[in-house]
Design an enzyme around this catalytic site. Structure first.
Site, mmCIF file in Angstrom:
data_model
loop_
_atom_site.group_PDB
_atom_site.id
_atom_site.type_symbol
_atom_site.label_atom_id
_atom_site.label_comp_id
_atom_site.label_asym_id
_atom_site.label_seq_id
_atom_site.Cartn_x
_atom_site.Cartn_y
_atom_site.Cartn_z
ATOM 1 C CE LYS A 420 -23.301 21.920 -6.748
ATOM 2 N NZ LYS A 420 -24.441 22.842 -6.816
ATOM 3 C CB THR A 477 -27.305 20.815 -8.830
ATOM 4 O OG1 THR A 477 -26.250 19.890 -8.657
ATOM 5 C CG2 THR A 477 -27.267 21.760 -7.674
#
Ligand SMILES: NC(=O)C1=CN([C@@H]2O[C@H](COP(=O)(O)OP(=O)(O)OC[C@H]3O[C@@H](n4cnc5c(N)ncnc54)[C@H](O)[C@@H]3O)[C@@H](O)[C@H]2O)C=CC1
Ligand SMILES: O=C(CO)COP(=O)(O)O
Length: 561
Positions: A420, A477
């Site tokens: 990620k 994020t």
């Protein structure tokens, strides 16, 4: 998940502090140069604007979270809530009594979270706000219950959840009123029957049974893990090491939490000014957090170690202290990334240095350090092959501000947490190039698919990928302006050189190094990963950000998989 956030109030509320936990500015100038975290522009304008326009313009993920708290749409709670919703996880934390005592606002929850857990009623055993992977037999998953409550066939992905901040009765009344309004409008316009009378009781039954099940579950829980805890050592006193130290220190004022640092000046600031002047200068640390540069002093007597040293430095760091680390000291790693030199995950690096007998847990999930420090709602997952250790760690961290799922899928959690970061760089690039919301949503979806393809080939579970460490952290994020990885991407997208970007920040953006390893993994596991491997091309300077986007858009058109 919204339900679980709402229900996470303690049974008996502790006196509220006069301010949010640690939020008062410590107002000390850093001895070392202050960290200037780059603030990237928001993807979807301001959080407030997102609230107003969520149904019209936000991506599905943002819509899912919007009803919970749009104020935190770029924050830990929104991402955690949506991910938990997607993964159908179960809330064990509520009771009717708790609902009555439930704080009426997000701020109330934060203030409650500020009180040490030991000051809360029955410590964390009765106020445990953690999730289990599966409900016990007879338990009804909340989304199914809520769908049933609405009397419609609601799919998990779209099931609306009750607001995190609206009292249950009010939420029910509002929903019933809305249902009645829709029904009567239908009756007036389309001649449809009015089902509101039957629905009003149907609505309460599944919720009540969920609450009964929750009470029963919690009444059987015992938790003395926190009671027995006296000392924890934290390796690395950066943003997240400090945030995790503070999370535990708030749980119990008698607990000693010691940060092991390299910088004696920062150490002095922490001990004398109660402020991490280098990484989190806006927060005051609890008095039971201290720091030392002596590994021996730090480790002596510790019952748990939290490892928060960046992945690429972990091996050397652990080699340096391994003689002092007893095999009985469990390691809770929070670092997210893959070692470039070996291609190993933290779950391979740590045992390869400390030995296979060392018990380890890997915490991951949507959890910006700043938000954790502020006591804002955060949900993470503790992954370990040792179920009982994961459960202990769950109990240590569980509070009204933090929920901790457990899983045995260490690979899945670690791959998601590492990749990620690479995807967040890609999202930042799209933002920096100002390609717009359609492009952003497409990129994040594609990135999710690529992570799923690789993670499942490596042995990860699909449930993990749609859970907190996967979808939850991806959303945080990729869309959250606090992300350092995303910020690197934004600046790359605007045409800055990587060397300049890295030189201007003293904090780690793990995705930069991990991008390189992803290329090898894609090759090794024969997975095509256009977006994630393109990030490596941009990071290495082989392609400009714009060229990478052009090449990806011109790949052959494919069938979705
Ligand atoms: N900051 C955040 O919001 C979150 C960070 N993480 C992960 O936690 C890990 C640590 O991140 P942060 O604390 O944010 O990083 P940071 O950049 O704020 O701090 C890193 C810390 O590691 C220390 N360090 C660096 N190199 C070292 C070495 N060779 N030997 C010993 N110590 C060394 C630094 O002195 C500093 O104390 C990363 O893997 C990150 O991905 C995970 C969740 C959230
Ligand atoms: O992992 C994180 C939040 O869950 C932190 O992300 P960044 O390292 O991109 O800031």
């Amino acid at each position: 998940m919204a339900a679980s956030l709402h229900l996470a109030a303690p049974a008996a509320r502790a006196p509220r502090p006069t301010s949010l936990p640690g939020r008062q500015t410590c107002q000390h100038k850093p001895r070392a140069p202050a960290v200037s975290r780059q603030t990237a522009p928001q993807c979807w304008s301001t959080p407030r604007q997102r609230l107003v326009s969520s149904s019209a313009s936000s991506p599905p993920a943002a819509q899912a979270t919007g009803s919970i708290n749009a104020r935190a749409a770029t924050g830990n709670d929104a991402a955690a809530a949506a991910a938990a919703c997607a993964s159908l996880e179960v809330d064990h934390s509520s009771s009717d009594a708790q609902q009555q005592a439930a704080p009426s606002s997000q701020q109330d929850l934060q203030q409650d979270a500020a009180a040490p857990a030991s000051a809360r009623a029955s410590s964390s055993s009765s106020s445990s706000s953690s999730l289990e992977e599966q409900p016990p037999e007879g338990g009804q998953p909340p989304v199914a219950a809520l769908a049933a409550a609405r009397g419609v066939g609601v799919t998990p992905a779209t099931a609306p959840l009750p607001s995190a901040v609206v009292p249950v009765e009010a939420a029910q009344a509002a929903t019933e009123a809305a249902g009645a309004a829709v029904a009567s409008a239908g009756a007036g316009v389309l001649g449809m029957p009015d089902p509101s009378a039957e629905r009003s009781t149907d609505f309460r039954d599944p919720w009540s049974s969920l609450m009964r099940w929750s009470r029963y579950f919690r009444s059987r829980e015992t938790n003395d893990a926190l009671d027995r805890l006296e000392k924890v050592v934290v390796f690395g006193g950066g943003s997240f090491g400090t945030a995790m130290a503070v999370t535990l220190a708030r749980q119990k004022s008698e607990l000693q939490v010691t940060l092991l640092l390299r910088d004696p000046y920062l150490c002095k600031d922490i001990n004398e000014l109660h402020c991490n002047t280098r990484y989190l200068k806006d927060f005051t640390l609890p008095p039971n957090v201290s720091a030392t540069t002596s590994p021996r002093e730090a480790i002596l007597g510790a019952q748990f170690a939290i490892h928060a040293v960046p992945v690429q430095h972990t091996r050397v760091f652990l080699e340096g202290i391994k003689e002092l680390v007893p095999p009985s000291l469990p390691i809770i790693s929070v670092s997210k990334g893959i070692e470039v030199s070996t291609g190993q995950l933290m779950s391979e690096v740590v045992p390869s240095v400390l030995g296979k007998k060392q018990r380890t847990v890997y915490i991951s999930g949507p959890s910006f350090a700043n938000e954790v420090m502020s006591g804002r709602l955060t949900c993470v997952v503790a992954a370990s092959r040792d179920k009982s250790l994961a459960r202990t760690v769950q109990r240590l961290f569980a509070s009204p501000a933090m929920r901790v799922n457990t899983t045995t899928d260490v690979i899945g959690v670690e791959i998601c947490g590492s990749l990620k970061n690479v995807l967040a760089i890609a999202a930042g690039i799209v933002e920096g190039l100002e390609l717009g919301p359609n492009a952003m949503a497409a990129l994040v979806s594609q990135g999710c698919a690529e992570i799923r393809w690789l993670a499942t080939k490596m042995g990860g579970k699909t449930a993990t990928i749609s859970g907190l460490s996967g979808l939850g952290d991806i959303m945080l994020t990729c869309y959250g302006s606090l992300s350092r990885n995303r910020t690197v991407g934004v600046r790359l997208g605007r045409g800055e050189k990587l060397s300049d970007i890295l030189a201007s920040s003293s904090q780690v953006a793990e995705g930069v190094a991990t991008a390189e390893v992803v290329v090898n993994l894609a090759h090794k596991y024969r997975v095509q990963m256009p977006v994630l491997t393109a990030v490596a091309q941009v990071v290495d300077g082989h392609l400009t950000a714009r060229q990478a986007v052009f090449e990806i858009m011109n790949l052959p058109q494919i069938e979705e998989r």
